[in-house]
Design a protein around this motif. Structure first.
Motif, PDB file in Angstrom:
ATOM      1  N   PRO A 128     -44.264 -16.013 -20.013  1.00 28.27           N
ATOM      2  CA  PRO A 128     -44.586 -16.883 -21.148  1.00 28.27           C
ATOM      3  C   PRO A 128     -44.521 -16.167 -22.504  1.00 28.27           C
ATOM      4  O   PRO A 128     -44.136 -16.763 -23.507  1.00 28.27           O
ATOM      5  CB  PRO A 128     -46.014 -17.339 -20.848  1.00 28.27           C
ATOM      6  CG  PRO A 128     -46.137 -17.247 -19.368  1.00 28.27           C
ATOM      7  CD  PRO A 128     -45.284 -16.065 -18.978  1.00 28.27           C
ATOM      8  N   MET A 129     -44.879 -14.893 -22.530  1.00 24.28           N
ATOM      9  CA  MET A 129     -44.799 -14.138 -23.783  1.00 24.28           C
ATOM     10  C   MET A 129     -43.345 -14.005 -24.234  1.00 24.28           C
ATOM     11  O   MET A 129     -43.053 -14.086 -25.432  1.00 24.28           O
ATOM     12  CB  MET A 129     -45.429 -12.753 -23.629  1.00 24.28           C
ATOM     13  CG  MET A 129     -46.925 -12.787 -23.439  1.00 24.28           C
ATOM     14  SD  MET A 129     -47.778 -12.864 -25.003  1.00 24.28           S
ATOM     15  CE  MET A 129     -49.440 -12.491 -24.512  1.00 24.28           C
ATOM     16  N   MET A 130     -42.442 -13.821 -23.276  1.00 21.59           N
ATOM     17  CA  MET A 130     -41.025 -13.727 -23.634  1.00 21.59           C
ATOM     18  C   MET A 130     -40.461 -15.098 -24.024  1.00 21.59           C
ATOM     19  O   MET A 130     -39.585 -15.192 -24.886  1.00 21.59           O
ATOM     20  CB  MET A 130     -40.239 -13.114 -22.487  1.00 21.59           C
ATOM     21  CG  MET A 130     -40.620 -11.656 -22.235  1.00 21.59           C
ATOM     22  SD  MET A 130     -39.801 -10.945 -20.818  1.00 21.59           S
ATOM     23  CE  MET A 130     -38.186 -10.656 -21.515  1.00 21.59           C
ATOM     24  N   TYR A 131     -40.963 -16.137 -23.384  1.00 26.45           N
ATOM     25  CA  TYR A 131     -40.519 -17.501 -23.675  1.00 26.45           C
ATOM     26  C   TYR A 131     -40.842 -17.899 -25.113  1.00 26.45           C
ATOM     27  O   TYR A 131     -40.049 -18.572 -25.768  1.00 26.45           O
ATOM     28  CB  TYR A 131     -41.187 -18.459 -22.677  1.00 26.45           C
ATOM     29  CG  TYR A 131     -40.844 -19.905 -22.857  1.00 26.45           C
ATOM     30  CD1 TYR A 131     -39.613 -20.399 -22.420  1.00 26.45           C
ATOM     31  CD2 TYR A 131     -41.743 -20.793 -23.443  1.00 26.45           C
ATOM     32  CE1 TYR A 131     -39.293 -21.737 -22.567  1.00 26.45           C
ATOM     33  CE2 TYR A 131     -41.433 -22.133 -23.595  1.00 26.45           C
ATOM     34  CZ  TYR A 131     -40.208 -22.605 -23.157  1.00 26.45           C
ATOM     35  OH  TYR A 131     -39.896 -23.924 -23.306  1.00 26.45           O
ATOM     36  N   ARG A 132     -42.030 -17.502 -25.593  1.00 31.12           N
ATOM     37  CA  ARG A 132     -42.462 -17.867 -26.944  1.00 31.12           C
ATOM     38  C   ARG A 132     -42.927 -16.627 -27.703  1.00 31.12           C
ATOM     39  O   ARG A 132     -44.116 -16.402 -27.913  1.00 31.12           O
ATOM     40  CB  ARG A 132     -43.605 -18.873 -26.883  1.00 31.12           C
ATOM     41  CG  ARG A 132     -43.228 -20.256 -26.404  1.00 31.12           C
ATOM     42  CD  ARG A 132     -42.734 -21.153 -27.473  1.00 31.12           C
ATOM     43  NE  ARG A 132     -43.870 -21.501 -28.341  1.00 31.12           N
ATOM     44  CZ  ARG A 132     -43.749 -22.052 -29.507  1.00 31.12           C
ATOM     45  NH1 ARG A 132     -42.567 -22.344 -29.982  1.00 31.12           N
ATOM     46  NH2 ARG A 132     -44.802 -22.345 -30.229  1.00 31.12           N
ATOM     47  N   PRO A 133     -41.985 -15.786 -28.139  1.00 31.00           N
ATOM     48  CA  PRO A 133     -42.381 -14.558 -28.847  1.00 31.00           C
ATOM     49  C   PRO A 133     -43.189 -14.825 -30.117  1.00 31.00           C
ATOM     50  O   PRO A 133     -44.020 -14.004 -30.509  1.00 31.00           O
ATOM     51  CB  PRO A 133     -41.048 -13.872 -29.163  1.00 31.00           C
ATOM     52  CG  PRO A 133     -39.991 -14.892 -28.939  1.00 31.00           C
ATOM     53  CD  PRO A 133     -40.540 -15.924 -28.013  1.00 31.00           C
ATOM     54  N   LEU A 180     -38.995 -20.494 -17.790  1.00 26.99           N
ATOM     55  CA  LEU A 180     -39.314 -19.517 -18.823  1.00 26.99           C
ATOM     56  C   LEU A 180     -38.090 -18.744 -19.299  1.00 26.99           C
ATOM     57  O   LEU A 180     -38.172 -17.950 -20.231  1.00 26.99           O
ATOM     58  CB  LEU A 180     -40.380 -18.546 -18.305  1.00 26.99           C
ATOM     59  CG  LEU A 180     -41.721 -19.198 -17.956  1.00 26.99           C
ATOM     60  CD1 LEU A 180     -42.637 -18.195 -17.253  1.00 26.99           C
ATOM     61  CD2 LEU A 180     -42.389 -19.781 -19.184  1.00 26.99           C
ATOM     62  N   GLY A 181     -36.969 -18.958 -18.645  1.00 28.79           N
ATOM     63  CA  GLY A 181     -35.743 -18.303 -19.059  1.00 28.79           C
ATOM     64  C   GLY A 181     -35.677 -16.831 -18.707  1.00 28.79           C
ATOM     65  O   GLY A 181     -34.894 -16.086 -19.296  1.00 28.79           O
ATOM     66  N   VAL A 182     -36.528 -16.403 -17.761  1.00 35.55           N
ATOM     67  CA  VAL A 182     -36.542 -15.005 -17.330  1.00 35.55           C
ATOM     68  C   VAL A 182     -36.634 -14.954 -15.807  1.00 35.55           C
ATOM     69  O   VAL A 182     -37.035 -15.926 -15.169  1.00 35.55           O
ATOM     70  CB  VAL A 182     -37.724 -14.211 -17.940  1.00 35.55           C
ATOM     71  CG1 VAL A 182     -37.649 -14.176 -19.456  1.00 35.55           C
ATOM     72  CG2 VAL A 182     -39.060 -14.769 -17.487  1.00 35.55           C
ATOM     73  N   ASP A 183     -36.302 -13.811 -15.259  1.00 36.29           N
ATOM     74  CA  ASP A 183     -36.517 -13.559 -13.840  1.00 36.29           C
ATOM     75  C   ASP A 183     -37.996 -13.240 -13.674  1.00 36.29           C
ATOM     76  O   ASP A 183     -38.459 -12.173 -14.080  1.00 36.29           O
ATOM     77  CB  ASP A 183     -35.643 -12.387 -13.386  1.00 36.29           C
ATOM     78  CG  ASP A 183     -35.846 -12.011 -11.933  1.00 36.29           C
ATOM     79  OD1 ASP A 183     -36.757 -12.558 -11.266  1.00 36.29           O
ATOM     80  OD2 ASP A 183     -35.090 -11.137 -11.445  1.00 36.29           O
ATOM     81  N   LEU A 202     -49.564 -22.346 -16.520  1.00 38.48           N
ATOM     82  CA  LEU A 202     -48.111 -22.422 -16.403  1.00 38.48           C
ATOM     83  C   LEU A 202     -47.638 -22.084 -14.992  1.00 38.48           C
ATOM     84  O   LEU A 202     -46.437 -22.133 -14.719  1.00 38.48           O
ATOM     85  CB  LEU A 202     -47.435 -21.495 -17.429  1.00 38.48           C
ATOM     86  CG  LEU A 202     -47.483 -22.013 -18.865  1.00 38.48           C
ATOM     87  CD1 LEU A 202     -46.974 -20.963 -19.841  1.00 38.48           C
ATOM     88  CD2 LEU A 202     -46.686 -23.306 -19.003  1.00 38.48           C
ATOM     89  N   GLY A 203     -48.579 -21.745 -14.113  1.00 36.44           N
ATOM     90  CA  GLY A 203     -48.206 -21.460 -12.724  1.00 36.44           C
ATOM     91  C   GLY A 203     -47.297 -20.252 -12.599  1.00 36.44           C
ATOM     92  O   GLY A 203     -46.382 -20.240 -11.776  1.00 36.44           O
ATOM     93  N   THR A 204     -47.542 -19.225 -13.389  1.00 35.46           N
ATOM     94  CA  THR A 204     -46.663 -18.057 -13.364  1.00 35.46           C
ATOM     95  C   THR A 204     -46.802 -17.275 -12.067  1.00 35.46           C
ATOM     96  O   THR A 204     -47.814 -17.370 -11.365  1.00 35.46           O
ATOM     97  CB  THR A 204     -46.933 -17.115 -14.554  1.00 35.46           C
ATOM     98  OG1 THR A 204     -48.260 -16.611 -14.460  1.00 35.46           O
ATOM     99  CG2 THR A 204     -46.723 -17.831 -15.875  1.00 35.46           C
ATOM    100  N   LEU A 205     -45.796 -16.521 -11.769  1.00 39.92           N
ATOM    101  CA  LEU A 205     -45.729 -15.739 -10.543  1.00 39.92           C
ATOM    102  C   LEU A 205     -46.659 -14.528 -10.613  1.00 39.92           C
ATOM    103  O   LEU A 205     -46.706 -13.827 -11.625  1.00 39.92           O
ATOM    104  CB  LEU A 205     -44.290 -15.264 -10.321  1.00 39.92           C
ATOM    105  CG  LEU A 205     -44.004 -14.436  -9.068  1.00 39.92           C
ATOM    106  CD1 LEU A 205     -44.180 -15.295  -7.820  1.00 39.92           C
ATOM    107  CD2 LEU A 205     -42.595 -13.868  -9.131  1.00 39.92           C
ATOM    108  N   PHE A 206     -47.384 -14.288  -9.529  1.00 41.47           N
ATOM    109  CA  PHE A 206     -48.189 -13.072  -9.393  1.00 41.47           C
ATOM    110  C   PHE A 206     -47.504 -12.188  -8.368  1.00 41.47           C
ATOM    111  O   PHE A 206     -47.306 -12.606  -7.219  1.00 41.47           O
ATOM    112  CB  PHE A 206     -49.616 -13.403  -8.951  1.00 41.47           C
ATOM    113  CG  PHE A 206     -50.429 -12.175  -8.603  1.00 41.47           C
ATOM    114  CD1 PHE A 206     -50.736 -11.245  -9.575  1.00 41.47           C
ATOM    115  CD2 PHE A 206     -50.870 -11.960  -7.311  1.00 41.47           C
ATOM    116  CE1 PHE A 206     -51.475 -10.103  -9.264  1.00 41.47           C
ATOM    117  CE2 PHE A 206     -51.611 -10.837  -6.987  1.00 41.47           C
ATOM    118  CZ  PHE A 206     -51.922  -9.908  -7.964  1.00 41.47           C
TER     119      PHE A 206
END
Length: 181
Positions: A19-24, A6-9, A156-160
């Protein structure tokens, strides 16, 4: 770690934030939808009640990030706070909510399973308890939208990151400034 870069920490931008930052360009309409559904005024359902519907559906979908965040957002905007949110998430039949909200949550639960499970009987039960067509419409749309948001986050399997301080801060920001920051 998300399924894609996602290009973010992710520890700084967990859940839907990465994901919101990945695809503004897709984040913008998604945030606009959340703003209209959960915060628009005037509305016969309070902001807290609409957030509660989002939290309820997210819990039923086992989306930890959305359930935790929208539980916090609901609690920040309901006089009864997190105690009521926990009651609703535990058992809507015994929760200290109005019969109208209970009927709307039954509709939201049906949408969460399948939109086709929303029956004329469920709609009539909500109307009998005083629900307006706008409240029924928006309950269905909140539930459907949160099924999408939940699947976006979990797909997307994002971190919780279970950080109550972070969620309390986010709840204050959402309550004061909304989703269009």
């Amino acid at each position: 770690m998300a399924h894609i870069d996602l290009g973010v920490d992710e520890t700084q931008h967990p859940g839907i934030n990465g994901p919101m930052m990945y695809r503004p360009e897709t984040a913008k309409p998604l945030n606009e939808l959340a703003e209209v559904l959960l915060r628009s005024e005037p509305h016969p359902l309070s902001r807290g009640e609409r957030e509660l519907i989002a939290a309820y559906v997210s819990g039923r979908n086992d989306c930890d990030f959305c359930c935790t965040s929208h539980s916090a957002f609901a609690a920040a905007q309901l006089a009864e706070g997190m105690a009521l949110v926990k009651e609703v998430r535990t058992d809507i039949e015994t929760a200290a909510i109005t019969p109208k909200l209970r009927a709307l949550l039954h509709i939201a639960g049906a949408v969460q399973r399948s939109g086709r499970e929303v029956t004329p009987a469920l709609v009539e039960a909500a109307r009998t308890e005083g629900a307006t067509d706008l409240e029924i419409h928006d309950t269905v749309l909140i539930a459907a939208a949160f099924c999408m948001f939940n699947r976006y986050v979990d797909g997307l399997g994002t971190l919780f990151v279970d950080d109550p301080v972070r969620f309390a801060h986010a709840a204050t920001q959402i309550a004061e400034h909304g989703y269009l920051r």
